[in-house]
Design an enzyme around this catalytic site. Structure first.
Site, short mmCIF file in Angstrom:
data_model
loop_
_atom_site.label_atom_id
_atom_site.label_comp_id
_atom_site.label_asym_id
_atom_site.label_seq_id
_atom_site.Cartn_x
_atom_site.Cartn_y
_atom_site.Cartn_z
N ASP A 1 0.63 -1.26 -0.06
CA ASP A 1 0.11 -0.11 0.10
C ASP A 1 1.01 1.26 -0.13
O ASP A 1 0.42 2.26 -0.99
CB ASP A 1 -0.98 0.10 1.19
CG ASP A 1 -2.19 -0.94 1.12
OD1 ASP A 1 -2.13 -1.74 0.04
OD2 ASP A 1 -2.99 -0.99 1.90
N ARG B 1 1.17 7.45 16.95
CA ARG B 1 1.12 8.11 15.81
C ARG B 1 1.76 9.35 15.97
O ARG B 1 2.57 10.05 15.01
CB ARG B 1 -0.31 8.61 15.37
CG ARG B 1 -1.16 7.31 15.17
CD ARG B 1 -0.51 6.12 14.40
NE ARG B 1 -1.35 4.99 13.65
CZ ARG B 1 -0.49 4.12 13.06
NH1 ARG B 1 0.73 4.14 12.85
NH2 ARG B 1 -1.40 3.26 12.37
N ASP C 1 -6.70 7.25 12.74
CA ASP C 1 -5.01 7.56 12.36
C ASP C 1 -5.10 8.72 11.69
O ASP C 1 -3.94 9.39 11.96
CB ASP C 1 -4.51 6.24 11.90
CG ASP C 1 -4.41 5.38 12.89
OD1 ASP C 1 -4.25 5.57 14.27
OD2 ASP C 1 -4.52 4.17 12.76
N SER D 1 -7.21 -6.47 8.93
CA SER D 1 -5.97 -5.32 9.14
C SER D 1 -5.32 -5.40 10.17
O SER D 1 -5.92 -5.34 11.21
CB SER D 1 -6.82 -4.09 8.56
OG SER D 1 -5.85 -2.94 8.90
#
Lengths: 414, 414, 414, 414
Positions: free
Chosen positions: B20, B102, B131, B185
């Site tokens: 990705d 993050r 996110d 995921s």
């Protein structure tokens, strides 16, 4: 309105039938020359009540002065369940098993006093603990003129030896195993069993295995997990595995299930309202399952805004119950907010029980707010426009950007 | 200061080396004609970083534009540990494993942008999740002029087929197992592994066993418990079983211990900041031990007043981190309060690990506030005067009595 | 459920009859080819409504599509009064006069849409302010499928010139004084008048005298004070100087009194929900008197525990209203708590009004908790035993002493 | 660690030089046969201190045992200013003028005890009020072994007559005007003057004009307004009208200005920590100006996130100070959060003073977060993209829409 200065004439005593409250019974008669009414309640502590009646009679209490009541349903319905709607945990962990029982006992003490014309109530809690506060605040909130007698704060029977002497002197029967000191002190009701004192006083040392009375050791629990389903309506558990039950029956059944799998043990050092820290061993098998499942059903039926507000209010709510303020306007205000949030907390949760763990593994509800069409990683047919997120983030960021620009500007001025 | 309107010239991309972000890399070059700098960080996700370098080179990124860094110590020391001082749990349960990583990634993206003269950063988070918000709020807070590019919100490669086509067209290598859809995921770092989407989207259905990647099934965990001791200094773990270790090493070791005993699994439905609910499977083995032990050491070293305040502040603190406001004045204010409370949170906690449970069974400290002489059921040599409790209760009760008298008076007026 | 993508067929427009909303009316018809229903409400803004009807007719709206309603009583009874039970002040000072009116307007817009088969509603708020958020959140909360059209965010009539051109082109009458720019922007209803923008945009510079429209300058207010008595029942004002009045009548009368004495002016810089700060001049004459008197009556009828909880909840409650979350579960939860606290907030307060100040100078109630016999400096006949305070303080101090002893011990170890 | 059981040998007495504390001085000597050290502090109460020295000497206190200190700067710098950073108001209105002075007095009592080898401190507060709690909690927090003597709770001199008799018996000089009862009781320091008791005990009746001692009646204040500018640095006032001054000098000057314009009068019924409600008249002229101006400077320099958190924390912070917990870990935690928020609270506020009102009419700062380019009604040159608001609102609304859809679905099921 201050502490009793004139001797009480008639006292309703919270009476367990055990040695200590039997001594209190006699002491009240001797110290104050008053009539004593005994009140013994079944809150699910797992003891027969009729021996308490026999004991009271033996000690000379008139039959019409002996009150024995099964309060289990009221306890769970009106105290335990409302508290669990809040997911209340004191200091992050304690499920308040002892705290929540005290206001109900006081309520009945005060009601019996009213109906019998008694001017005082008495309890067997010591002057070091939280229970005296809980008993007395509840009593005063319900009847501001009531006198409350706490013999442990008044008498001089501070040692085991003195107590035994007093009992012998007054022909109070002493069970063989009560002559010596108990190795720790126990309180129990349908919600929990707590153990503290003596062998448990050093918080560095593990609690001996024999302290645990209501849950099997996880090591001895079944080697295969068990799955159960708990159904809720408006925040309260109403069925297990599809079978509807009364509040007390549900909690009894959950205790059985949790106890069998070793769930709900807690070894805690907590801050008492009276100022010192104490160490307790709590066993709350059914309550532990209930909390987990309640959080599980809330997770799909309760909006984030409501839940976060509830989470912020919870520590104060738990503190109020711990400190004895069940009957206070602020607890009632919080309860009103919490109860409103439970309107749609209806549905079913699947728990896995295994070796001390109760874990949510599934939940479903007609009242669910979970929308697979919004959250899906698949094509969502326009349910959600990802471009909206850009604007959302820009405006969330605006104040942070303004701060950063300000900080940079200020730095450049220096 | 608004969303990017002019094309970026140089972009720092959070690059994993996977399919990705490799597609994003190419897409950025094509869409904006810009230079791309890749940034790949080791946050303990358990993957080799060098393949990411090779992949970036293969895709034509200049060697000097490839940044690969081991951030594990910074991650634990400056993000995980400060957060654990707060006992932060989002919606009562989630240990914020993804949320806390993050801001650190954004911080490095922005710093690399500054040092390389890049005018934008890019990330691979979708427009539906939290996110994107966390990456972007952190970036904007650190550099209000930075452009942030979120390809998933911009491009039209919304299906797997289109992504694969794009990859093939641009000679991006596709691992065999990436051709089809992944069944769910995953996000991982030293603190946790989260799994969501696809086979996990129905919250009524148990997560399949194969979803769990980091903790053994409790049923497969050792049949005998293991006891460990975690030592804290000022709120942070510093040693296990007496062996001092760096922050990241401690967390790694705790992950090992927790994972081996099946600790730290969570199946949660949570409320996302962007508005919908989602279901995630979290594995936080070491973090689960750390939270339990931290509460344990706080229980003897932290005053009730401080602890209750901390408990009240925690939900807001957790929400701020979840929502991406790590770099905000309000998170910093709460951190200042929390950090001050940790001054004396020093000592050792003994945990029992067994079949999915991590439970405190002992704790000791030179900084302990626990006073056996005050709490004891034995003779306390005057440390505590039980009679003080009478006055304490009288004044606590006074306002409740005044309410009861008022209510009675008002009732009599009607 | 996302933003409108298909053109609306029938739109209910919040219509004032002024130039801007008249332009919107036309624009909606032209842009979307849709039928427009106008809704004009009397919220006490002090303007005649019939001209709005004439204007709408002139612009071609069918008579049956013109809704004109007097909502003053509903506004005060169901929105203003519940909010004042909370003593709500945003950022410590703002009485939320604009914020509280928006949800009612949206409620009626959505209801009229339902009864007329309209699929959309429209408002005249800009994309920079809070009002768009308030209108839209309320609309979506009441009807999740409704489309909301905010022309100011969509069209390109961003300058005064373009607006005037559009109006001229479409034969919308333009009042002479509307050709030029207004020197500031005004919003008014029964609770307040707010002014912002243009001449007020520099927060360093005093607002010009002519901005104030609803309160006399304190310098011009009467030179002798006026005393009034406001009576409350369960937290809501019910009478002035003994004369019972409806909610809207009371607020009207209080506005008159407050305005005459120059009370309720506020010059504020506030943080908007959309991220920037703005400066507003607020005039809330009646609301200022109401807040002061409500606090006054609470001070003798509300218990400390309830009041302090309310004070802690207030900022969040005010923020929710400011941000547009009137119709949200968390606002309703807080309201439930607040409303319960008002059970005994019944009695009368005496205010002194003079030159901009409204100050409580007396209060009395059958529901009073004030006990002269307890507080008196005189002999209290045993109502209060001062010796109780010694025990109270000892136990309050215990944890502080334990901390001090710990700190000393730790220091000695070093 | 419990209440004094053995007689103190040397006592540091908080001594005003007045009749009551002179009686206490003698009573301590007689009752305990102990040596008395007098401590008289200038906290800005507006009385000469030298007469206290003369009086102490006259009563036989050794010169080296007489401590007289000017604590005004320390009081404002270390107690008043930190508290004003929080905008603290107890029960919404009270500026805590008495509460904030007590911990400083206790601190000096304990320090003098340490340096002179005294084992006890004594104060003249009664057993009904908050001050006893404040004095004693502070003393115990600073020295857990100190004895605290509160004669009013111990002796039997409960009536004026008995006090006068005692004074006469022990040759304590009695000022003529002290023979009779004072019509009310007063406490004063640099921050405020409070009056309570006697003629003020009926909260329904206006305080007589003669009660106010420090502020002119608004009716007598100047007929023209006065404008002043207060400059702040990091949350603390540093200059008036551009003239830099020390903390105590600033507060003195603000008192003068506020007093002259009749600002800062408060007639309040409040909930005491010891349980009953009391009525007080407070005059806080300078503090009222300071609070208004501090809010004013915060309004442009403090981010919304920080401010709202501060507003939520404030009631608890104020309660802690009111209740006497200045020296507690939770107050210190809150202070740490509050102090951090003041980093950029630097700039100048313009106040208008007139007839009892102090109102912000302008504010400016190099640290301002106010961005005219963002908020302007004029063309903003792309500073803010109004379209972002659409996405912002959509995501804010999402959860509300999901609730509405759920509610509708559930309703349809019934």
């Amino acid at each position: 309105m201050s502490a009793p200065k004139t001797a009480p004439k008639k006292v309703v005593l919270a009476y367990s039938g055990g040695l200590d409250t039997s001594i209190i019974l006699k002491w009240l008669e001797i110290e104050y020359g008053c009539e004593v009414i005994t009140f013994t309640a079944d809150l699910g502590q797992g003891e027969e009540l009729e021996p308490a009646r026999a004991k009271a009679e033996l000690l000379g209490v008139k039959p019409e002065n002996i009150y024995i009541e099964d309060l289990r349903e009221e306890f769970v319905r009106d105290f335990v369940f409302p508290m669990f709607r809040a997911n209340a945990q004191y200091e992050g962990l304690y499920l308040l098993g002892t705290s929540i029982a005290r206001p109900l006992i006081s309520k009945r003490l005060v009601e019996i006093a009213a109906s019998t014309g008694a001017d005082a109530v008495a309890h067997g809690a010591t002057g070091k603990g939280n229970d005296q506060v809980r008993f007395e605040l509840a009593a005063y909130a319900l009847n501001p003129e009531i006198k409350v007698i706490a013999p442990w704060r008044e008498w001089d029977l501070q040692s085991r030896t003195k107590l035994i002497e007093f009992a012998e002197l007054h022909q109070i029967p002493i069970a063989k195993d009560k002559r010596g000191e108990a190795p720790f002190s126990v309180d129990a009701n349908l919600l929990h069993t707590s153990s503290e004192g003596k062998v448990l006083e050093d918080p560095a040392i593990d609690a001996p295995d024999y302290v645990y009375q209501r849950t099997v050791h996880p090591e001895d629990a079944p080697n295969t997990p068990e799955f159960i389903e708990i159904t809720f309506e408006k925040g309260d558990a109403t069925a297990i595995d599809g079978v509807e039950m009364s509040p007390a029956t549900i909690l009894t059944k959950l205790n059985e299930l949790g106890g069998k799998h070793g769930c709900g043990r807690l070894d805690l050092v907590e801050g008492r309202f009276v100022g010192m820290k104490s160490r307790g061993i709590y066993e709350t098998p059914g309550g532990t399952l209930l909390l987990e499942a309640h959080r599980g059903i809330e997770s799909i039926t309760m909006d984030r805004g409501a839940m976060h507000l509830k989470d912020e209010l919870m520590p104060k709510y738990a503190e109020l119950i711990y400190n004895g303020f069940w009957f206070s306007p602020e607890r009632e205000m919080l309860q009103a907010a919490i109860d409103l949030s439970q309107e749609h907390v209806t549905g079913t949760v699947r728990l896995k029980l295994y070796k001390g763990v109760a874990r949510t593994v599934g939940r479903w509800s007609d009242h669910s707010l979970y929308s697979e069409s919004h959250v899906t990683f698949e094509e969502d047919a326009g349910a959600y426009d990802q471009k909206d997120a850009a604007g959302f983030i820009q405006l969330q960021a605006l104040r942070l950007k303004l701060i950063a620009m300000r900080d940079r500007r200020v730095k450049s001025l220096k």
